[in-house]
Design a protein around this motif. Structure first.
Motif, PDB file in Angstrom:
ATOM      1  N   TYR A  70       3.958   0.448  -2.496  1.00 18.83           N
ATOM      2  CA  TYR A  70       3.925   0.605  -1.050  1.00 18.83           C
ATOM      3  C   TYR A  70       5.300   0.922  -0.484  1.00 18.83           C
ATOM      4  O   TYR A  70       6.319   0.552  -1.046  1.00 18.83           O
ATOM      5  N   GLU A  71       5.297   1.563   0.666  1.00 24.47           N
ATOM      6  CA  GLU A  71       6.517   1.683   1.455  1.00 24.47           C
ATOM      7  C   GLU A  71       6.789   0.306   2.045  1.00 24.47           C
ATOM      8  O   GLU A  71       5.880  -0.490   2.237  1.00 24.47           O
ATOM      9  N   GLU A  72       8.023   0.020   2.378  1.00 24.88           N
ATOM     10  CA  GLU A  72       8.405  -1.313   2.820  1.00 24.88           C
ATOM     11  C   GLU A  72       7.613  -1.802   4.032  1.00 24.88           C
ATOM     12  O   GLU A  72       7.222  -2.956   4.112  1.00 24.88           O
ATOM     13  N   ASN A  73       7.359  -0.949   5.006  1.00 24.82           N
ATOM     14  CA  ASN A  73       6.667  -1.361   6.224  1.00 24.82           C
ATOM     15  C   ASN A  73       5.186  -0.988   6.216  1.00 24.82           C
ATOM     16  O   ASN A  73       4.516  -1.101   7.230  1.00 24.82           O
ATOM     17  N   ASN A  74       4.667  -0.513   5.088  1.00 27.35           N
ATOM     18  CA  ASN A  74       3.294  -0.034   5.051  1.00 27.35           C
ATOM     19  C   ASN A  74       2.508  -0.686   3.917  1.00 27.35           C
ATOM     20  O   ASN A  74       1.719  -0.030   3.249  1.00 27.35           O
ATOM     21  N   ALA A  75       2.700  -1.976   3.687  1.00 24.45           N
ATOM     22  CA  ALA A  75       2.038  -2.655   2.583  1.00 24.45           C
ATOM     23  C   ALA A  75       0.630  -3.123   2.934  1.00 24.45           C
ATOM     24  O   ALA A  75      -0.124  -3.497   2.055  1.00 24.45           O
ATOM     25  N   HIS A  96      -0.647  -8.075   2.557  1.00 22.60           N
ATOM     26  CA  HIS A  96       0.555  -8.109   1.716  1.00 22.60           C
ATOM     27  C   HIS A  96       1.739  -8.602   2.546  1.00 22.60           C
ATOM     28  O   HIS A  96       2.221  -7.912   3.431  1.00 22.60           O
ATOM     29  N   THR A 128       5.498  -9.390   3.423  1.00 23.17           N
ATOM     30  CA  THR A 128       6.771  -8.779   3.075  1.00 23.17           C
ATOM     31  C   THR A 128       7.740  -9.842   2.551  1.00 23.17           C
ATOM     32  O   THR A 128       7.639 -11.023   2.892  1.00 23.17           O
ATOM     33  N   ARG A 179      10.800 -12.173   2.241  1.00 21.78           N
ATOM     34  CA  ARG A 179      11.620 -12.809   3.270  1.00 21.78           C
ATOM     35  C   ARG A 179      12.793 -13.583   2.687  1.00 21.78           C
ATOM     36  O   ARG A 179      13.430 -14.358   3.381  1.00 21.78           O
TER      37      ARG A 179
END
Length: 80
Positions: free
Chosen positions: A40-45, A49, A51, A53
């Motif tokens: 996935y792209e970082e902001n499109n999981a 999912h 992110t 932290r």
């Protein structure tokens, strides 16, 4: 801004450290064989999912081998 470090474990090392950059890569894996199905792209999981932290930087004492968050080494140096 730079800060001095002091190892919170061995309490003697102030100059030799390994800086560890942490880069998270969100992926979806096959549950049966462990193969990566999707990266996935970082902001499109997706909504299911979470992110990463955690800290971006960890520090290892090059004398005793302790690995901790940078703030632990900074705080120990400030106490001295």
């Amino acid at each position: 801004m730079s800060n001095p470090y002091l190892c919170p474990n061995c309490k003697t090392n102030r100059s030799r450290f390994n800086l560890i950059q942490q880069v998270a890569t969100p992926v979806k894996m096959d549950a049966k064989n462990g193969a990566i199905i999707e990266q996935y792209e970082e902001n499109n999981a997706g909504p299911l999912h979470m992110t990463y932290r955690g800290p971006e930087l960890r520090v290892q004492c090059a004398t005793c081998g302790l690995i901790e968050e940078e703030r632990m080494f900074i705080k120990r140096a400030q106490q001295q």
